[in-house]
Scaffold this motif. Structure first.
Motif, short mmCIF file in Angstrom:
data_model
loop_
_atom_site.label_atom_id
_atom_site.label_comp_id
_atom_site.label_asym_id
_atom_site.label_seq_id
_atom_site.Cartn_x
_atom_site.Cartn_y
_atom_site.Cartn_z
N UNK A 19 0.73 -1.39 0.03
CA UNK A 19 -0.13 0.14 -0.09
C UNK A 19 0.80 1.17 -0.05
N UNK A 20 2.15 1.11 0.23
CA UNK A 20 2.90 2.14 0.36
C UNK A 20 2.91 3.16 1.72
N UNK A 21 2.38 2.58 2.51
CA UNK A 21 2.09 3.49 3.90
C UNK A 21 3.40 3.96 4.49
N UNK A 22 3.38 5.06 5.30
CA UNK A 22 4.47 5.86 5.63
C UNK A 22 4.62 7.09 4.96
N UNK A 23 3.75 7.33 4.07
CA UNK A 23 3.64 8.46 3.15
C UNK A 23 2.39 9.14 3.21
N UNK A 24 1.94 10.30 3.26
CA UNK A 24 0.62 10.79 3.23
C UNK A 24 0.00 10.56 1.76
N UNK A 25 0.71 10.31 0.72
CA UNK A 25 0.03 10.02 -0.46
C UNK A 25 0.32 8.37 -0.95
N UNK A 26 0.92 7.73 0.11
CA UNK A 26 1.28 6.19 -0.39
C UNK A 26 1.66 6.20 -1.77
N UNK A 27 2.68 7.05 -1.80
CA UNK A 27 3.29 7.03 -3.49
C UNK A 27 3.99 5.86 -3.90
N UNK A 28 4.36 5.02 -2.99
CA UNK A 28 5.08 3.93 -3.45
C UNK A 28 4.33 2.69 -3.60
N UNK A 29 3.04 2.96 -3.15
CA UNK A 29 2.06 1.62 -3.45
C UNK A 29 0.83 1.75 -3.97
N UNK A 30 -0.10 1.11 -3.51
CA UNK A 30 -1.56 0.99 -4.16
C UNK A 30 -2.35 1.98 -3.54
N UNK A 31 -2.06 2.52 -2.28
CA UNK A 31 -3.02 3.11 -1.47
C UNK A 31 -3.32 4.52 -1.91
N UNK A 32 -4.29 5.33 -1.73
CA UNK A 32 -4.96 6.16 -2.31
C UNK A 32 -4.71 7.62 -1.38
N UNK A 33 -4.08 7.48 -0.34
CA UNK A 33 -4.11 8.56 0.63
C UNK A 33 -5.29 8.75 1.58
N UNK A 34 -6.11 7.72 1.56
CA UNK A 34 -7.49 8.10 2.22
C UNK A 34 -7.87 6.59 3.01
N UNK A 35 -8.42 6.85 3.75
CA UNK A 35 -8.87 5.61 4.66
C UNK A 35 -9.88 4.78 3.97
N UNK A 36 -10.43 5.25 2.93
CA UNK A 36 -11.63 4.37 2.26
C UNK A 36 -10.47 3.80 1.01
#
Length: 351
Positions: A41-58
């Protein structure tokens, strides 16, 4: 570290989004699994820039699906809520929106054979050990994503996915009312602690000086209110027998108020440190269970009719419709319709 490549489908499920992965591709050890999901998910960055997360809990959610180990289900579904800036992974809650994509993923992954026209998939949620039935449109034995059904909070219509949650009481605590009461008082605020599909704490909005119709951003910006809500949520967690919940996303706080339009009740749902821009499926099921039980904050607010089976809950993006099968406060099942959209499938690279 050598590069690791894991098969993945990115999908919108209901009003959430995240990767769908096969449980057989995941480590069984929960600490190892958590570490892997943080990388995915790229956690540890507010935009989750290195992963699949979208920077939002949803959009920082993961669904993992595998073959069932019990005869009452076709597949098992493990959900994870992954932190965004924090290195945290919470396996405690279920997510009913991500659940909408589980049956399509299971069919397309070969875990379940499709029937003509419609396919029923029996899903065991590993987080809560509860069973959910999901019915998917499968003309010519192919999953159909396109359709004309709109759900509030999603931009495009889709094919209806019918979800029926069975035996929802006591999903995490083993009791519908974990404190043994329908009304508790914490710091002078009346509330209902209820565990149905997920543990929640329900308040009347006016007990905090709110109308209950504020936008999520308005509520999030009220720092004093949010701090007070969190303080009470943590105390409620202890009352519910869940211990220190400061690092858990459950129980979720819910503000309820009288509806503005034609709904049964209006809700503002917190996840838990921000207000949801729509409403979680599991949270809506908890509200319906509260409405079906005399003397709860929700039932008392709108004076819900005994025997009522159809409920419409207003939320910031629109509404959600649910149907309950119940008798004398005993809710047997709650059903609703969601949609899902497959965004891409391929390999997620970890290095």
């Amino acid at each position: 570290m050598s590069e690791l490549m894991i098969p993945c489908v990115l999908m919108r499920g209901g009003t959430s989004r995240g990767p769908y992965l096969r449980l057989t591709d995941m480590p069984e050890d929960r600490d190892e699994l958590a570490a892997l999901l943080l990388r995915i998910m790229g956690s540890g960055h507010e935009l989750q820039l290195d992963g699949l997360g979208g920077g939002n809990s949803l959009t920082s959610k993961v669904a993992m699906v595998g073959p069932s180990r019990t005869p009452d289900a076709d597949v098992e579904y493990l959900f994870a809520q992954v932190g965004i800036e924090t290195q945290t992974v919470d396996f405690a809650p279920n997510c009913g929106n991500m659940l909408a994509g589980v049956a399509p993923f299971a069919i397309e992954s070969g875990l379940v054979y499709a029937d003509d026209e419609k396919t029923l998939v029996k899903i065991k949620n590993v987080n809560t050990s509860k069973i959910i039935h999901s019915t998917v449109r499968t003309p010519n034995k192919k999953v159909q994503y396109e359709g004309e059904v709109y759900i509030s909070g999603a931009s495009f219509p889709g094919s209806p996915i019918e979800l029926t949650f069975l035996d929802v009481a006591g999903a995490k605590t083993g009791k519908l009312f974990p404190t043994g009461k329908r009304i508790d008082v914490i710091d002078g605020i009346e509330l209902t602690c209820i565990d149905a599909a997920t543990p929640v704490v329900i308040f009347s909005a006016d007990s905090f000086g709110k109308t209950g119709h504020e936008s999520p951003s308005e509520l999030d910006k009220d720092e004093a209110f949010m701090a007070r809500l969190e303080t009470i949520r943590r105390q409620a967690g202890k009352l519910m027998g869940m211990g220190d919940v400061s690092n858990l996303v459950i129980p979720k706080p819910i503000l309820v108020s009288k509806p503005e339009r034609s709904g049964t009740i209006c809700a503002r749902y917190f996840v838990p440190h921000k207000c949801h821009k729509a409403l979680a499926v599991t949270g809506s099921i908890a509200i319906v269970n509260a409405l079906c039980n005399q003397g709860t904050i929700a039932q008392r607010l709108v004076n819900c009719d005994v025997g009522q089976t159809s409920f419409q809950i207003e939320h910031p993006s629109g509404f959600i419709d649910l149907t309950a099968q119940w008798q004398e406060s005993d809710v047997k099942s709650v059903s609703l319709v969601r949609t899902a959209k497959k965004i891409f499938s391929g390999l997620v690279h970890i290095n």
